[in-house]
Design a protein around this motif. Structure first.
Motif, PDB file in Angstrom:
ATOM      1  N   ASN A   1      -8.491  -8.529  -7.001  1.00  0.00           N
ATOM      2  CA  ASN A   1      -7.544  -9.425  -6.336  1.00  0.00           C
ATOM      3  C   ASN A   1      -8.113  -9.982  -5.038  1.00  0.00           C
ATOM      4  O   ASN A   1      -7.930 -11.158  -4.721  1.00  0.00           O
ATOM      5  CB  ASN A   1      -6.213  -8.710  -6.085  1.00  0.00           C
ATOM      6  CG  ASN A   1      -5.457  -8.433  -7.359  1.00  0.00           C
ATOM      7  OD1 ASN A   1      -5.610  -9.140  -8.350  1.00  0.00           O
ATOM      8  ND2 ASN A   1      -4.646  -7.385  -7.353  1.00  0.00           N
ATOM      9  N   GLU A   2      -8.813  -9.147  -4.287  1.00  0.00           N
ATOM     10  CA  GLU A   2      -9.437  -9.600  -3.041  1.00  0.00           C
ATOM     11  C   GLU A   2     -10.525 -10.636  -3.321  1.00  0.00           C
ATOM     12  O   GLU A   2     -10.621 -11.648  -2.629  1.00  0.00           O
ATOM     13  CB  GLU A   2     -10.012  -8.407  -2.282  1.00  0.00           C
ATOM     14  CG  GLU A   2     -10.577  -8.779  -0.929  1.00  0.00           C
ATOM     15  CD  GLU A   2     -11.104  -7.581  -0.168  1.00  0.00           C
ATOM     16  OE1 GLU A   2     -12.017  -7.787   0.665  1.00  0.00           O
ATOM     17  OE2 GLU A   2     -10.633  -6.450  -0.389  1.00  0.00           O
TER      18      GLU A   2
ATOM     19  N   GLU B   1      -8.730  -3.032  -9.432  1.00  0.00           N
ATOM     20  CA  GLU B   1      -7.803  -4.164  -9.466  1.00  0.00           C
ATOM     21  C   GLU B   1      -7.580  -4.735  -8.072  1.00  0.00           C
ATOM     22  O   GLU B   1      -7.497  -5.953  -7.903  1.00  0.00           O
ATOM     23  CB  GLU B   1      -6.478  -3.741 -10.106  1.00  0.00           C
ATOM     24  CG  GLU B   1      -6.607  -3.502 -11.594  1.00  0.00           C
ATOM     25  CD  GLU B   1      -5.387  -2.874 -12.229  1.00  0.00           C
ATOM     26  OE1 GLU B   1      -4.559  -2.256 -11.510  1.00  0.00           O
ATOM     27  OE2 GLU B   1      -5.252  -2.994 -13.469  1.00  0.00           O
ATOM     28  N   ASN B   2      -7.523  -3.868  -7.064  1.00  0.00           N
ATOM     29  CA  ASN B   2      -7.394  -4.339  -5.674  1.00  0.00           C
ATOM     30  C   ASN B   2      -8.630  -5.132  -5.256  1.00  0.00           C
ATOM     31  O   ASN B   2      -8.519  -6.169  -4.593  1.00  0.00           O
ATOM     32  CB  ASN B   2      -7.172  -3.161  -4.720  1.00  0.00           C
ATOM     33  CG  ASN B   2      -5.825  -2.505  -4.903  1.00  0.00           C
ATOM     34  OD1 ASN B   2      -4.882  -3.115  -5.406  1.00  0.00           O
ATOM     35  ND2 ASN B   2      -5.723  -1.254  -4.506  1.00  0.00           N
TER      36      ASN B   2
ATOM     37  N   LYS C   1     -17.677  -6.037  -4.759  1.00  0.00           N
ATOM     38  CA  LYS C   1     -17.088  -7.339  -4.436  1.00  0.00           C
ATOM     39  C   LYS C   1     -18.051  -8.487  -4.702  1.00  0.00           C
ATOM     40  O   LYS C   1     -17.632  -9.629  -4.808  1.00  0.00           O
ATOM     41  CB  LYS C   1     -16.624  -7.363  -2.976  1.00  0.00           C
ATOM     42  CG  LYS C   1     -15.466  -6.436  -2.699  1.00  0.00           C
ATOM     43  CD  LYS C   1     -15.122  -6.435  -1.227  1.00  0.00           C
ATOM     44  CE  LYS C   1     -14.014  -5.431  -0.934  1.00  0.00           C
ATOM     45  NZ  LYS C   1     -13.690  -5.368   0.503  1.00  0.00           N
TER      46      LYS C   1
ATOM     47  N   GLU D   1      -7.000   1.271 -10.415  1.00  0.00           N
ATOM     48  CA  GLU D   1      -6.142   0.657  -9.395  1.00  0.00           C
ATOM     49  C   GLU D   1      -6.966   0.062  -8.255  1.00  0.00           C
ATOM     50  O   GLU D   1      -6.710  -1.043  -7.785  1.00  0.00           O
ATOM     51  CB  GLU D   1      -5.148   1.684  -8.853  1.00  0.00           C
ATOM     52  CG  GLU D   1      -4.176   1.099  -7.840  1.00  0.00           C
ATOM     53  CD  GLU D   1      -3.166   2.122  -7.343  1.00  0.00           C
ATOM     54  OE1 GLU D   1      -2.643   1.898  -6.243  1.00  0.00           O
ATOM     55  OE2 GLU D   1      -2.910   3.118  -8.040  1.00  0.00           O
ATOM     56  N   GLU D   2      -7.976   0.797  -7.827  1.00  0.00           N
ATOM     57  CA  GLU D   2      -8.827   0.303  -6.745  1.00  0.00           C
ATOM     58  C   GLU D   2      -9.675  -0.878  -7.216  1.00  0.00           C
ATOM     59  O   GLU D   2      -9.881  -1.838  -6.476  1.00  0.00           O
ATOM     60  CB  GLU D   2      -9.715   1.425  -6.203  1.00  0.00           C
ATOM     61  CG  GLU D   2     -10.373   1.071  -4.890  1.00  0.00           C
ATOM     62  CD  GLU D   2     -10.943   2.269  -4.178  1.00  0.00           C
ATOM     63  OE1 GLU D   2     -11.335   2.093  -3.016  1.00  0.00           O
ATOM     64  OE2 GLU D   2     -11.007   3.372  -4.750  1.00  0.00           O
TER      65      GLU D   2
ATOM     66  N   GLU E   1      -8.884 -13.886  -4.288  1.00  0.00           N
ATOM     67  CA  GLU E   1      -8.296 -14.520  -3.098  1.00  0.00           C
ATOM     68  C   GLU E   1      -9.380 -15.192  -2.259  1.00  0.00           C
ATOM     69  O   GLU E   1      -9.222 -16.312  -1.810  1.00  0.00           O
ATOM     70  CB  GLU E   1      -7.541 -13.473  -2.276  1.00  0.00           C
ATOM     71  CG  GLU E   1      -6.820 -14.053  -1.080  1.00  0.00           C
ATOM     72  CD  GLU E   1      -6.064 -12.989  -0.331  1.00  0.00           C
ATOM     73  OE1 GLU E   1      -6.389 -12.755   0.855  1.00  0.00           O
ATOM     74  OE2 GLU E   1      -5.157 -12.377  -0.937  1.00  0.00           O
TER      75      GLU E   1
END
Length: 74
Positions: free
Chosen positions: A65-66, A61-62, A25, A58-59, A69
């Motif tokens: 997105n976080e 991409e999550n 992140k 997929e993870e 945001e």
């Protein structure tokens, strides 16, 4: 030298999948986008204990997105 007490000393790495994801992140939107588009996964290996963590597309991409945001909320 006098031994007062004998104990088994053990070293244990405190890495985890959660810490690995939290690290991802911090690398930024562009780098995450690059990983997703080029590799579609990330394999992170702990430099201390050599544990491997595979983060699938997929993870990633999550996570992306976080990060996006959180970036827009700052």
């Amino acid at each position: 030298i006098e031994v007062l007490e004998k104990s088994d000393i053990m070293w244990k790495c405190n890495c985890s999948r959660e810490k690995t994801i939290n690290m991802l992140k911090t690398i930024g939107v562009e780098e995450l986008e690059s990983i997703i588009s080029e590799d579609e996964q990330a394999e992170i290996i702990c430099q201390f204990c050599n544990e491997k963590y595979l983060i699938e597309k997929e993870e990633l991409e999550n996570i992306l997105n976080e990060v996006r945001e959180n970036h827009t909320n700052d």
